[in-house]
Design a protein around this motif. Structure first.
Motif, PDB file in Angstrom:
ATOM      1  N   SER A 238      -4.771  64.830 -58.379  1.00  0.00           N
ATOM      2  CA  SER A 238      -5.347  65.578 -59.496  1.00  0.00           C
ATOM      3  C   SER A 238      -5.834  64.684 -60.625  1.00  0.00           C
ATOM      4  O   SER A 238      -6.112  65.159 -61.714  1.00  0.00           O
ATOM      5  N   ILE A 239      -5.907  63.373 -60.390  1.00  0.00           N
ATOM      6  CA  ILE A 239      -6.405  62.472 -61.426  1.00  0.00           C
ATOM      7  C   ILE A 239      -7.928  62.521 -61.423  1.00  0.00           C
ATOM      8  O   ILE A 239      -8.554  62.244 -60.405  1.00  0.00           O
ATOM      9  N   PRO A 240      -8.556  62.889 -62.537  1.00  0.00           N
ATOM     10  CA  PRO A 240     -10.019  62.981 -62.570  1.00  0.00           C
ATOM     11  C   PRO A 240     -10.675  61.642 -62.262  1.00  0.00           C
ATOM     12  O   PRO A 240     -10.177  60.583 -62.641  1.00  0.00           O
ATOM     13  N   GLY A 241     -11.814  61.690 -61.551  1.00  0.00           N
ATOM     14  CA  GLY A 241     -12.527  60.472 -61.225  1.00  0.00           C
ATOM     15  C   GLY A 241     -13.122  59.821 -62.458  1.00  0.00           C
ATOM     16  O   GLY A 241     -13.362  60.463 -63.482  1.00  0.00           O
ATOM     17  N   GLY A 242     -13.348  58.516 -62.366  1.00  0.00           N
ATOM     18  CA  GLY A 242     -13.955  57.783 -63.467  1.00  0.00           C
ATOM     19  C   GLY A 242     -13.322  56.428 -63.654  1.00  0.00           C
ATOM     20  O   GLY A 242     -12.449  56.003 -62.891  1.00  0.00           O
ATOM     21  N   ASP A 243     -13.766  55.739 -64.680  1.00  0.00           N
ATOM     22  CA  ASP A 243     -13.251  54.406 -65.002  1.00  0.00           C
ATOM     23  C   ASP A 243     -12.084  54.523 -65.978  1.00  0.00           C
ATOM     24  O   ASP A 243     -12.147  55.280 -66.944  1.00  0.00           O
ATOM     25  N   TYR A 244     -11.050  53.728 -65.726  1.00  0.00           N
ATOM     26  CA  TYR A 244      -9.858  53.743 -66.573  1.00  0.00           C
ATOM     27  C   TYR A 244      -9.527  52.339 -67.052  1.00  0.00           C
ATOM     28  O   TYR A 244      -9.760  51.348 -66.347  1.00  0.00           O
ATOM     29  N   SER A 245      -8.968  52.278 -68.238  1.00  0.00           N
ATOM     30  CA  SER A 245      -8.412  51.044 -68.784  1.00  0.00           C
ATOM     31  C   SER A 245      -6.976  51.327 -69.177  1.00  0.00           C
ATOM     32  O   SER A 245      -6.693  52.321 -69.851  1.00  0.00           O
TER      33      SER A 245
ATOM     34  N   ILE B 138      -6.070  44.872 -56.627  1.00  0.00           N
ATOM     35  CA  ILE B 138      -5.827  46.293 -56.392  1.00  0.00           C
ATOM     36  C   ILE B 138      -7.066  46.858 -55.709  1.00  0.00           C
ATOM     37  O   ILE B 138      -8.159  46.791 -56.272  1.00  0.00           O
ATOM     38  N   ASP B 139      -6.924  47.341 -54.515  1.00  0.00           N
ATOM     39  CA  ASP B 139      -8.070  47.934 -53.832  1.00  0.00           C
ATOM     40  C   ASP B 139      -7.592  49.064 -52.931  1.00  0.00           C
ATOM     41  O   ASP B 139      -6.393  49.211 -52.713  1.00  0.00           O
ATOM     42  N   PRO B 140      -8.491  49.933 -52.432  1.00  0.00           N
ATOM     43  CA  PRO B 140      -9.953  49.811 -52.544  1.00  0.00           C
ATOM     44  C   PRO B 140     -10.445  50.166 -53.936  1.00  0.00           C
ATOM     45  O   PRO B 140      -9.692  50.672 -54.760  1.00  0.00           O
ATOM     46  N   SER B 141     -11.699  49.869 -54.182  1.00  0.00           N
ATOM     47  CA  SER B 141     -12.331  50.268 -55.428  1.00  0.00           C
ATOM     48  C   SER B 141     -13.661  50.942 -55.101  1.00  0.00           C
ATOM     49  O   SER B 141     -14.495  50.357 -54.425  1.00  0.00           O
ATOM     50  N   PRO B 142     -13.836  52.194 -55.531  1.00  0.00           N
ATOM     51  CA  PRO B 142     -12.889  52.963 -56.343  1.00  0.00           C
ATOM     52  C   PRO B 142     -11.690  53.438 -55.530  1.00  0.00           C
ATOM     53  O   PRO B 142     -11.764  53.528 -54.313  1.00  0.00           O
ATOM     54  N   LEU B 143     -10.585  53.713 -56.228  1.00  0.00           N
ATOM     55  CA  LEU B 143      -9.407  54.267 -55.575  1.00  0.00           C
ATOM     56  C   LEU B 143      -9.681  55.695 -55.138  1.00  0.00           C
ATOM     57  O   LEU B 143     -10.284  56.468 -55.877  1.00  0.00           O
ATOM     58  N   VAL B 144      -9.238  56.028 -53.943  1.00  0.00           N
ATOM     59  CA  VAL B 144      -9.393  57.379 -53.415  1.00  0.00           C
ATOM     60  C   VAL B 144      -8.007  58.009 -53.323  1.00  0.00           C
ATOM     61  O   VAL B 144      -7.120  57.485 -52.636  1.00  0.00           O
ATOM     62  N   LEU B 145      -7.808  59.104 -54.059  1.00  0.00           N
ATOM     63  CA  LEU B 145      -6.497  59.752 -54.118  1.00  0.00           C
ATOM     64  C   LEU B 145      -6.575  61.181 -53.605  1.00  0.00           C
ATOM     65  O   LEU B 145      -7.501  61.912 -53.960  1.00  0.00           O
ATOM     66  N   PRO B 146      -5.621  61.620 -52.758  1.00  0.00           N
ATOM     67  CA  PRO B 146      -4.536  60.805 -52.211  1.00  0.00           C
ATOM     68  C   PRO B 146      -5.069  59.787 -51.207  1.00  0.00           C
ATOM     69  O   PRO B 146      -6.147  59.954 -50.647  1.00  0.00           O
ATOM     70  N   GLY B 147      -4.301  58.734 -51.008  1.00  0.00           N
ATOM     71  CA  GLY B 147      -4.724  57.672 -50.110  1.00  0.00           C
ATOM     72  C   GLY B 147      -3.777  56.500 -50.212  1.00  0.00           C
ATOM     73  O   GLY B 147      -2.639  56.638 -50.669  1.00  0.00           O
ATOM     74  N   ASN B 148      -4.248  55.345 -49.789  1.00  0.00           N
ATOM     75  CA  ASN B 148      -3.434  54.141 -49.825  1.00  0.00           C
ATOM     76  C   ASN B 148      -4.005  53.149 -50.824  1.00  0.00           C
ATOM     77  O   ASN B 148      -5.225  53.077 -51.027  1.00  0.00           O
ATOM     78  N   ILE B 149      -3.118  52.407 -51.455  1.00  0.00           N
ATOM     79  CA  ILE B 149      -3.522  51.333 -52.355  1.00  0.00           C
ATOM     80  C   ILE B 149      -3.013  50.021 -51.782  1.00  0.00           C
ATOM     81  O   ILE B 149      -1.880  49.949 -51.286  1.00  0.00           O
TER      82      ILE B 149
ATOM     83  N   PHE C  67      -9.768  49.886 -63.706  1.00  0.00           N
ATOM     84  CA  PHE C  67      -9.960  50.326 -62.333  1.00  0.00           C
ATOM     85  C   PHE C  67     -10.724  51.638 -62.327  1.00  0.00           C
ATOM     86  O   PHE C  67     -10.872  52.304 -63.366  1.00  0.00           O
ATOM     87  N   THR C  68     -11.218  52.013 -61.163  1.00  0.00           N
ATOM     88  CA  THR C  68     -12.017  53.230 -60.999  1.00  0.00           C
ATOM     89  C   THR C  68     -11.350  54.150 -59.997  1.00  0.00           C
ATOM     90  O   THR C  68     -10.867  53.692 -58.947  1.00  0.00           O
ATOM     91  N   VAL C  69     -11.321  55.433 -60.316  1.00  0.00           N
ATOM     92  CA  VAL C  69     -10.845  56.469 -59.387  1.00  0.00           C
ATOM     93  C   VAL C  69     -12.059  57.255 -58.909  1.00  0.00           C
ATOM     94  O   VAL C  69     -12.873  57.693 -59.724  1.00  0.00           O
ATOM     95  N   ALA C  70     -12.160  57.431 -57.590  1.00  0.00           N
ATOM     96  CA  ALA C  70     -13.310  58.151 -57.020  1.00  0.00           C
ATOM     97  C   ALA C  70     -13.266  59.625 -57.388  1.00  0.00           C
ATOM     98  O   ALA C  70     -12.188  60.201 -57.514  1.00  0.00           O
TER      99      ALA C  70
END
Length: 207
Positions: free
Chosen positions: A178-185, A85-96, A204-207
């Motif tokens: 609207s997903i807050p940035g940070g590390d998620y499990s 799953i990339d990019p890392s960190p994920l940039v939203l909105p964007g592409n995965i 994974f990480t969200v930017a």
């Protein structure tokens, strides 16, 4: 096959018999819900929340890439051999970009229950949300399937035949913002009746 699993992780992915959402949730949490519903729609599944918790932004260690580990000591019917799953960190909105190799050891058929638990790192892991999908097969009956899944013979409806499924890296748009940035499990616990299908932790990480 893994469409519902991977995208519910960003929800990830869709439940018919879950209890309704507590209306006392904060506006911030509601924005998170709306963003997650957008992601769930990409997987042709319905959405419901069984529990809600306040989510607070925090500082976490940035992961260099998305990772996954089997949870528990028992191996289920489905084994994830590779997951990208990339990019890392994920940039939203964007592409995965998504790629996977999985082994299905026997046919999967209804009912397939999916339980998803989400944590966010705020110095320690904080329990954020739970999702329950009583039978994911119910939401895979409308014939909708991403063209990239069709091209690579990845089934999008039940029953799912046993076999090896290899999905090369493909791009999917994500509109959630609207997903807050940070590390998620995110933990996926999947069962077919009393039989364990899969228990997997994805980070994974969200930017």
């Amino acid at each position: 096959m893994k469409a519902f699993t991977v995208f519910v992780l960003l929800c990830v992915v869709s439940g018919a018999h879950s209890s309704s959402r507590d209306e006392s949730c904060s506006n911030h949490d509601k924005a998170m819900d709306d963003a997650l519903k957008t992601v769930c729609a990409k997987t042709c599944m319905r959405w419901s929340v069984v529990n809600s918790y306040d989510m607070t932004d925090g500082i976490g260690q940035v992961l260099n890439s998305a990772t996954h580990n089997r949870c528990g000591s028992s191996e289920g019917i489905v084994t994830i051999n590779e997951l990208q799953i990339d990019p890392s960190p994920l940039v939203l909105p964007g592409n995965i970009n998504l790629a996977f190799k999985v082994n299905v050891k026997r046919d999967l058929q209804s009912p397939i229950k999916v339980e998803v638990t989400v944590w966010k790192s705020i110095l320690i892991w904080i329990h954020v949300k739970d999702f329950a999908f009583e039978d994911v097969c119910e939401f895979l009956t409308d014939g909708k399937c991403p063209q990239s899944f069709i091209d690579n013979n990845i089934p999008c409806s039940c029953p799912i035949p046993e076999g090896e499924y290899n999905f090369p890296s493909s791009k999917f748009p994500l509109k959630a913002s609207s997903i807050p940035g940070g590390d998620y499990s995110v933990r996926f616990n999947v069962n077919m009746g009393p039989t364990l299908v899969l228990c997997e932790d994805v980070y994974f990480t969200v930017a």
